[in-house]
Design a protein around this motif. Sequence first.
Motif, mmCIF file in Angstrom:
data_model
loop_
_atom_site.group_PDB
_atom_site.id
_atom_site.type_symbol
_atom_site.label_atom_id
_atom_site.label_comp_id
_atom_site.label_asym_id
_atom_site.label_seq_id
_atom_site.Cartn_x
_atom_site.Cartn_y
_atom_site.Cartn_z
ATOM 1 N N UNK A 69 23.592 85.048 -37.303
ATOM 2 C CA UNK A 69 23.950 84.336 -38.535
ATOM 3 C C UNK A 69 25.338 83.712 -38.393
ATOM 4 N N UNK A 70 26.255 84.454 -37.791
ATOM 5 C CA UNK A 70 27.599 83.931 -37.574
ATOM 6 C C UNK A 70 27.575 82.726 -36.644
ATOM 7 N N UNK A 71 26.813 82.805 -35.572
ATOM 8 C CA UNK A 71 26.741 81.689 -34.621
ATOM 9 C C UNK A 71 26.136 80.445 -35.264
ATOM 10 N N UNK A 72 25.079 80.633 -36.054
ATOM 11 C CA UNK A 72 24.448 79.503 -36.742
ATOM 12 C C UNK A 72 25.435 78.886 -37.731
ATOM 13 N N UNK A 102 14.147 82.530 -30.395
ATOM 14 C CA UNK A 102 12.930 82.003 -31.013
ATOM 15 C C UNK A 102 13.261 81.238 -32.290
ATOM 16 N N UNK A 103 12.555 80.127 -32.526
ATOM 17 C CA UNK A 103 12.803 79.356 -33.762
ATOM 18 C C UNK A 103 12.761 80.188 -35.042
ATOM 19 N N UNK A 104 11.824 81.145 -35.215
ATOM 20 C CA UNK A 104 11.818 81.911 -36.469
ATOM 21 C C UNK A 104 13.122 82.666 -36.740
ATOM 22 N N UNK A 105 13.807 83.116 -35.694
ATOM 23 C CA UNK A 105 15.062 83.834 -35.923
ATOM 24 C C UNK A 105 16.152 82.888 -36.434
ATOM 25 N N UNK A 111 17.791 80.592 -43.688
ATOM 26 C CA UNK A 111 17.351 81.049 -45.016
ATOM 27 C C UNK A 111 18.397 81.969 -45.650
ATOM 28 N N UNK A 112 18.970 82.856 -44.849
ATOM 29 C CA UNK A 112 20.000 83.772 -45.342
ATOM 30 C C UNK A 112 21.235 82.981 -45.804
ATOM 31 N N UNK A 113 21.698 82.062 -44.967
ATOM 32 C CA UNK A 113 22.889 81.280 -45.297
ATOM 33 C C UNK A 113 22.659 80.409 -46.536
#
Length: 194
Positions: A69-72, A102-105, A111-113
């Motif tokens: 999440x941090x990297x995204x 994987x794309x879903x991750x 979605x979280x962000x």
Amino acid sequence: MSIGVKIEFCYNKDPVRLDFFVVMQAHLDTPSQEHCHTLHTHSVHDIEQRIFLAKQACHTQGLRFTPLRERVYRLILQSTAPIGAYELLAQLQQQSTKKIIAPPTVYRSLDFLLAHGFIHQLNSANAFIPCCHPRNQHIAAFLICQNCKQVQEFSTNAVHDLLSHITQQTQFSIQSSVIEISGICQTCQSLLNK
């Protein structure tokens, strides 16, 4: 600045027409209620501060701000333009030395962000931008320049009031809203008028 807005949609199979004349005052001294920001390059310090604040907000709410999440989030903050999920995935793959992502991750991280207000999704471009004020819940309109593709996030009480009026008139429960306005930015207008 004044904006005339006409909205027409169906409610219980009967067309409902709502005409609004929204007056927006240029009082930018209250940024939590009214602001306009252009997407721009964040400095390393700004990015680190935004990451720190996101981690702090997640910790306070008992949420996990995972390394992915941090990297995204970091890649979205570093981008100078709206960035799509597959472009994010490609950049993450380039940075990764361990395994294939994987794309879903990536979509789960997005979605979280989104759910926690750190980023916004531009539906017309299927791309993501950082929220200008992630700590303040607000309704924003996105002004997207057709010429240079620059995006401005604009938030004002008038936008909130407009949506509140619509929900009261129609008894409709809004679950989400994205307001995207396409046009020509001030900079491009001045260049085109030369």
